[in-house]
Design a protein around this motif. Structure first.
Motif, PDB file in Angstrom:
ATOM      1  N   GLU A   1       0.829  -1.206   0.000  1.00  0.00           N
ATOM      2  CA  GLU A   1       0.000   0.000   0.000  1.00  0.00           C
ATOM      3  C   GLU A   1       0.863   1.256   0.000  1.00  0.00           C
ATOM      4  O   GLU A   1       0.596   2.224  -0.727  1.00  0.00           O
ATOM      5  N   LEU A   2       1.921   1.252   0.825  1.00  0.00           N
ATOM      6  CA  LEU A   2       2.766   2.440   0.954  1.00  0.00           C
ATOM      7  C   LEU A   2       3.440   2.775  -0.371  1.00  0.00           C
ATOM      8  O   LEU A   2       3.452   3.930  -0.818  1.00  0.00           O
ATOM      9  N   TYR A   3       3.994   1.750  -1.012  1.00  0.00           N
ATOM     10  CA  TYR A   3       4.718   1.990  -2.261  1.00  0.00           C
ATOM     11  C   TYR A   3       3.753   2.317  -3.395  1.00  0.00           C
ATOM     12  O   TYR A   3       4.007   3.228  -4.198  1.00  0.00           O
ATOM     13  N   ALA A   4       2.629   1.588  -3.458  1.00  0.00           N
ATOM     14  CA  ALA A   4       1.659   1.842  -4.529  1.00  0.00           C
ATOM     15  C   ALA A   4       1.079   3.253  -4.419  1.00  0.00           C
ATOM     16  O   ALA A   4       0.868   3.930  -5.433  1.00  0.00           O
ATOM     17  N   HIS A   5       0.827   3.698  -3.194  1.00  0.00           N
ATOM     18  CA  HIS A   5       0.306   5.056  -2.991  1.00  0.00           C
ATOM     19  C   HIS A   5       1.302   6.084  -3.530  1.00  0.00           C
ATOM     20  O   HIS A   5       0.916   7.053  -4.212  1.00  0.00           O
ATOM     21  N   ALA A   6       2.600   5.871  -3.255  1.00  0.00           N
ATOM     22  CA  ALA A   6       3.620   6.794  -3.754  1.00  0.00           C
ATOM     23  C   ALA A   6       3.672   6.772  -5.278  1.00  0.00           C
ATOM     24  O   ALA A   6       3.876   7.809  -5.926  1.00  0.00           O
ATOM     25  N   LEU A   7       3.472   5.594  -5.876  1.00  0.00           N
ATOM     26  CA  LEU A   7       3.456   5.506  -7.339  1.00  0.00           C
ATOM     27  C   LEU A   7       2.268   6.274  -7.924  1.00  0.00           C
ATOM     28  O   LEU A   7       2.402   6.956  -8.946  1.00  0.00           O
ATOM     29  N   VAL A   8       1.105   6.160  -7.297  1.00  0.00           N
ATOM     30  CA  VAL A   8      -0.075   6.876  -7.794  1.00  0.00           C
ATOM     31  C   VAL A   8       0.163   8.377  -7.763  1.00  0.00           C
ATOM     32  O   VAL A   8      -0.161   9.098  -8.706  1.00  0.00           O
ATOM     33  N   LEU A   9       0.741   8.866  -6.675  1.00  0.00           N
ATOM     34  CA  LEU A   9       1.022  10.296  -6.570  1.00  0.00           C
ATOM     35  C   LEU A   9       2.024  10.757  -7.627  1.00  0.00           C
ATOM     36  O   LEU A   9       2.045  11.930  -8.005  1.00  0.00           O
ATOM     37  N   ASP A  10       2.849   9.825  -8.098  1.00  0.00           N
ATOM     38  CA  ASP A  10       3.828  10.149  -9.136  1.00  0.00           C
ATOM     39  C   ASP A  10       3.228   9.990 -10.536  1.00  0.00           C
ATOM     40  O   ASP A  10       3.928  10.160 -11.528  1.00  0.00           O
ATOM     41  N   GLY A  11       1.929   9.625 -10.585  1.00  0.00           N
ATOM     42  CA  GLY A  11       1.286   9.441 -11.877  1.00  0.00           C
ATOM     43  C   GLY A  11       1.534   8.092 -12.508  1.00  0.00           C
ATOM     44  O   GLY A  11       1.133   7.850 -13.655  1.00  0.00           O
ATOM     45  N   ARG A  12       2.164   7.167 -11.766  1.00  0.00           N
ATOM     46  CA  ARG A  12       2.508   5.851 -12.321  1.00  0.00           C
ATOM     47  C   ARG A  12       1.446   4.838 -11.916  1.00  0.00           C
ATOM     48  O   ARG A  12       1.687   3.883 -11.173  1.00  0.00           O
ATOM     49  N   THR A  13       0.221   5.073 -12.395  1.00  0.00           N
ATOM     50  CA  THR A  13      -0.900   4.227 -11.977  1.00  0.00           C
ATOM     51  C   THR A  13      -0.767   2.798 -12.493  1.00  0.00           C
ATOM     52  O   THR A  13      -1.192   1.853 -11.820  1.00  0.00           O
ATOM     53  N   ALA A  14      -0.188   2.616 -13.670  1.00  0.00           N
ATOM     54  CA  ALA A  14      -0.038   1.268 -14.222  1.00  0.00           C
ATOM     55  C   ALA A  14       0.897   0.439 -13.338  1.00  0.00           C
ATOM     56  O   ALA A  14       0.641  -0.743 -13.065  1.00  0.00           O
ATOM     57  N   GLY A  15       1.991   1.066 -12.883  1.00  0.00           N
ATOM     58  CA  GLY A  15       2.916   0.366 -12.002  1.00  0.00           C
ATOM     59  C   GLY A  15       2.278   0.008 -10.675  1.00  0.00           C
ATOM     60  O   GLY A  15       2.503  -1.081 -10.133  1.00  0.00           O
ATOM     61  N   ALA A  16       1.457   0.924 -10.145  1.00  0.00           N
ATOM     62  CA  ALA A  16       0.771   0.655  -8.883  1.00  0.00           C
ATOM     63  C   ALA A  16      -0.199  -0.509  -9.044  1.00  0.00           C
ATOM     64  O   ALA A  16      -0.285  -1.394  -8.180  1.00  0.00           O
ATOM     65  N   GLU A  17      -0.921  -0.527 -10.150  1.00  0.00           N
ATOM     66  CA  GLU A  17      -1.895  -1.599 -10.387  1.00  0.00           C
ATOM     67  C   GLU A  17      -1.193  -2.944 -10.536  1.00  0.00           C
ATOM     68  O   GLU A  17      -1.653  -3.965 -10.003  1.00  0.00           O
ATOM     69  N   GLU A  18      -0.090  -2.952 -11.243  1.00  0.00           N
ATOM     70  CA  GLU A  18       0.667  -4.188 -11.430  1.00  0.00           C
ATOM     71  C   GLU A  18       1.175  -4.725 -10.086  1.00  0.00           C
ATOM     72  O   GLU A  18       1.215  -5.939  -9.856  1.00  0.00           O
ATOM     73  N   LEU A  19       1.556  -3.822  -9.203  1.00  0.00           N
ATOM     74  CA  LEU A  19       2.084  -4.229  -7.893  1.00  0.00           C
ATOM     75  C   LEU A  19       1.004  -4.863  -7.021  1.00  0.00           C
ATOM     76  O   LEU A  19       1.226  -5.913  -6.398  1.00  0.00           O
ATOM     77  N   ILE A  20      -0.170  -4.237  -6.949  1.00  0.00           N
ATOM     78  CA  ILE A  20      -1.167  -4.678  -5.976  1.00  0.00           C
ATOM     79  C   ILE A  20      -2.033  -5.841  -6.461  1.00  0.00           C
ATOM     80  O   ILE A  20      -2.600  -6.567  -5.634  1.00  0.00           O
ATOM     81  N   THR A  21      -2.132  -6.068  -7.771  1.00  0.00           N
ATOM     82  CA  THR A  21      -3.069  -7.068  -8.287  1.00  0.00           C
ATOM     83  C   THR A  21      -2.814  -8.469  -7.735  1.00  0.00           C
ATOM     84  O   THR A  21      -3.744  -9.123  -7.239  1.00  0.00           O
ATOM     85  N   PRO A  22      -1.575  -9.009  -7.787  1.00  0.00           N
ATOM     86  CA  PRO A  22      -1.381 -10.378  -7.264  1.00  0.00           C
ATOM     87  C   PRO A  22      -1.598 -10.480  -5.752  1.00  0.00           C
ATOM     88  O   PRO A  22      -2.074 -11.506  -5.266  1.00  0.00           O
ATOM     89  N   VAL A  23      -1.277  -9.418  -5.026  1.00  0.00           N
ATOM     90  CA  VAL A  23      -1.468  -9.446  -3.574  1.00  0.00           C
ATOM     91  C   VAL A  23      -2.959  -9.399  -3.251  1.00  0.00           C
ATOM     92  O   VAL A  23      -3.437 -10.091  -2.342  1.00  0.00           O
ATOM     93  N   GLU A  24      -3.715  -8.580  -3.988  1.00  0.00           N
ATOM     94  CA  GLU A  24      -5.174  -8.543  -3.826  1.00  0.00           C
ATOM     95  C   GLU A  24      -5.774  -9.925  -4.062  1.00  0.00           C
ATOM     96  O   GLU A  24      -6.666 -10.362  -3.329  1.00  0.00           O
ATOM     97  N   ARG A  25      -5.272 -10.606  -5.092  1.00  0.00           N
ATOM     98  CA  ARG A  25      -5.813 -11.926  -5.415  1.00  0.00           C
ATOM     99  C   ARG A  25      -5.588 -12.893  -4.251  1.00  0.00           C
ATOM    100  O   ARG A  25      -6.496 -13.639  -3.858  1.00  0.00           O
ATOM    101  N   ARG A  26      -4.394 -12.862  -3.678  1.00  0.00           N
ATOM    102  CA  ARG A  26      -4.109 -13.750  -2.546  1.00  0.00           C
ATOM    103  C   ARG A  26      -4.963 -13.386  -1.334  1.00  0.00           C
ATOM    104  O   ARG A  26      -5.460 -14.263  -0.628  1.00  0.00           O
ATOM    105  N   ALA A  27      -5.137 -12.091  -1.102  1.00  0.00           N
ATOM    106  CA  ALA A  27      -5.946 -11.656   0.042  1.00  0.00           C
ATOM    107  C   ALA A  27      -7.400 -12.063  -0.132  1.00  0.00           C
ATOM    108  O   ALA A  27      -8.073 -12.444   0.831  1.00  0.00           O
ATOM    109  N   ARG A  28      -7.889 -12.008  -1.377  1.00  0.00           N
ATOM    110  CA  ARG A  28      -9.283 -12.374  -1.639  1.00  0.00           C
ATOM    111  C   ARG A  28      -9.491 -13.876  -1.427  1.00  0.00           C
ATOM    112  O   ARG A  28     -10.532 -14.311  -0.925  1.00  0.00           O
ATOM    113  N   GLU A  29      -8.490 -14.664  -1.799  1.00  0.00           N
ATOM    114  CA  GLU A  29      -8.607 -16.123  -1.646  1.00  0.00           C
ATOM    115  C   GLU A  29      -8.761 -16.536  -0.185  1.00  0.00           C
ATOM    116  O   GLU A  29      -9.440 -17.525   0.109  1.00  0.00           O
ATOM    117  N   ILE A  30      -8.110 -15.812   0.716  1.00  0.00           N
ATOM    118  CA  ILE A  30      -8.170 -16.197   2.130  1.00  0.00           C
ATOM    119  C   ILE A  30      -9.060 -15.259   2.949  1.00  0.00           C
ATOM    120  O   ILE A  30      -9.184 -15.422   4.157  1.00  0.00           O
TER     121      ILE A  30
END
Length: 564
Positions: free
Chosen positions: A365-394
């Protein structure tokens, strides 16, 4: 008192006394079975002094140092290692020196010594079990659950399935953690029945508390970790107590009990300094740095950050909390570019280790938030997607909430305001009932910033007010001020005409930050605006007020402070 009686006889000895040495060796075994690690070490070292057999002297001295490390007396153990024979091959000596390097936080040295011990022919029947026990701890600090399972099996198999020896008990406790890391959310192996009065129970309480914290069960985490903290001068392990204090402080931070968390941190920090247990310094100082930074105590936060390390030969359990602490301190100071830089050691770790288990190291969350503020939304999305998937599974709710808020920011930045609002509400629903005001405040603040940027000022005002109330309860003055600044910039409950000082609320917010010395980029980050928008506002401010730069703007803001 058998110990006092032996001590009097040892004090009378004027030279070697093999019989008394043997009695001391037997007494050391009694202490080990009772979990009196420090007393066991003292007895073994006295036995080594009294024996006339050089091989026994080396073996008992090494075992005594090992016991002192088990008790957490790291500095004392380190001083004694200088007298060890470093010439002859000795796997027991090498494994003990590796354990000392481990608790000093020197992963490369520990790995080399453990490898040397593994390649050396054992000289004692227990050498292989002893090495495997140390490998278990090495694997945990190296964040390698597969290695934890491998070496735990070796310890338990060698000791016997039903063994209650301290080595087997500690291995089983770490195995609980290894299972939780490998499969977060899955039911792990149940802890064996242990008498609460048994010293090995401390290890199971610590492991159970850490797992409960990772699983969002903060009440269980608090109870189990508090149970694992107490030690006396002769029983329990100071290092296990300090592990427990580190995770208890984190638990209290999430529960919003920040004053109590700081008391735990400060107590543990003093003990770490006394013992020179450098391995645990980052995980303890992480919580202290975050709280003091969010309360505006920059000097206090800096005191904690001095104890952090991301050096290449450190363990992952040192690097992860160190980098996260620096990220959160930078974010509290409004330096989101600094937060991105602070994440670099974690990104390097992530190329060779799985550090994405929901609940253990919430850095995404910390790193993705910093990426969003830098306008790098694609990088933020790529970072959080696999972790979201694991969190949703459990069904890991706090991870889904935190990363859902990041994804909402991404949608808002792309113009999907309704989609963002839906995700923000989902995030708050995930946090409902968890008792995590720290996370709730962050989601409310993110939602308020996004709503304000989308022009929905009234809703933004309410969301920012909710965040402000939570931060005020926590004493997070830096974020209280941030919420106030956002609300002023939104202009709700403020006259929308140009005020007596000639600026709109948004322009005044920009002027205040620039006058305080912020760069355009830092001002943009603080107000969740683009740099171009800040530049546009500054151009209008200078033109409207007839100012010729930042120095004149600073004088103007000082002169008109409070006028609006």
């Amino acid at each position: 008192d058998p110990d006092a009686a032996l001590a009097h006889r040892a004090a009378l000895a004027t030279g070697p006394d093999p019989g008394l040495a043997t009695e001391y060796r037997r007494r050391a075994d009694d202490h080990v079975r009772a979990g009196r690690w420090g007393a066991a070490g003292d007895a073994l070292l006295t036995a080594a002094r009294l024996t006339d057999d050089p091989d026994r002297r080396l073996e008992w001295t090494t075992s005594g140092i090992d016991a002192l490390i088990g008790a957490g007396r790291i500095s004392e153990a380190g001083a004694l290692t200088r007298g060890l024979d470093r010439v002859r091959p000795d796997p027991h000596r090498d494994s003990v020196l590796a354990l000392l390097a481990l608790h000093r936080g020197h992963a490369t040295e520990a790995d080399t010594l453990l490898g040397l011990a593994a390649r050396t022919t054992p000289t004692r029947p227990d050498d292989r079990v002893d090495l495997a026990r140390k490998m278990v701890v090495h694997a945990l600090c190296g964040w390698r659950p597969d290695e934890i399972a491998r070496w735990t099996s070796e310890v338990v198999d060698a000791a016997g399935t039903g063994s209650t020896s301290p080595a087997a008990a500690e291995a089983r406790a770490v195995a609980m953690l290894g299972s939780a890391i490998s499969a977060p959310g899955a039911p792990g192996p149940p802890p064996p029945p242990v008498d609460p009065a048994d010293p090995v129970a401390q290890r199971f309480e610590m492991a159970a508390g850490w797992i409960a914290l990772a699983g969002d069960d903060l009440e269980t985490a608090r109870v189990r970790l508090e149970a694992a903290i107490p030690t006396t001068e002769v029983t329990g392990s100071a290092r296990i107590s300090l592990w427990s204090q580190a995770w208890l402080a984190r638990t209290l931070l999430l529960r919003g009990e920040w004053d109590d968390a700081l008391r735990v941190v400060d107590t543990a920090a003093r003990r770490i300094d006394e013992l020179e247990l450098d391995l645990l310094a980052p995980v303890v100082h992480w919580t202290g740095a975050v709280i003091r930074a969010m309360r505006g105590d920059r000097l206090g936060a800096a005191t904690h950050t001095r104890h952090l390390t991301t050096r290449p030969d450190a363990y992952p359990v040192q690097i992860l909390p160190s980098a996260m602490a620096r990220m959160q301190v930078a974010a509290a100071n409004g330096e989101h570019s600094g937060a991105r830089r602070a994440a670099e050691p974690i990104l390097a770790l992530a190329t060779r280790l799985d550090v994405d288990q929901p609940g253990f190291w919430p850095w995404h969350e910390l790193y993705a938030h910093a990426l969003v503020l830098d306008g790098r939304t694609a990088g933020a999305e790529e970072l959080i997607t696999p972790v979201e998937r694991r969190a949703r599974e459990i069904g890991h709710r706090s991870t889904l909430a935190r990363l859902g808020a990041v994804r909402a920011r991404i949608l808002n930045a792309r113009g999907d305001v309704e989609g963002a609002e839906r995700l923000f509400r989902d995030s708050l629903d995930h946090l409902e009932g968890l008792g995590m005001p720290f996370h709730s405040a962050r989601v409310h603040l993110a939602r308020g910033q996004a709503l304000r940027r989308s022009g929905r000022r009234r809703e933004a005002h309410l969301a920012l007010g909710a965040a402000r109330d939570l931060y005020e309860q926590l004493g997070a003055t830096v974020y209280v001020d941030r919420c106030d600044r956002e609300r002023r910039a939104g202009g709700v409950d403020v006259a929308r005409t140009v005020g007596p000082v000639g600026l709109t609320p948004q322009e005044r917010a920009v002027a205040d930050l620039v006058a305080a010395g912020r760069t355009n980029a830092q001002t943009a980050e603080a107000l969740f605006l683009s740099v171009k928008t800040v530049q546009y506002h500054l151009t209008r401010i200078y033109a409207r007020l007839g100012l010729r730069g930042r120095t004149e703007l600073a004088l103007y803001v000082e002169r008109t402070a409070g006028a609006d």
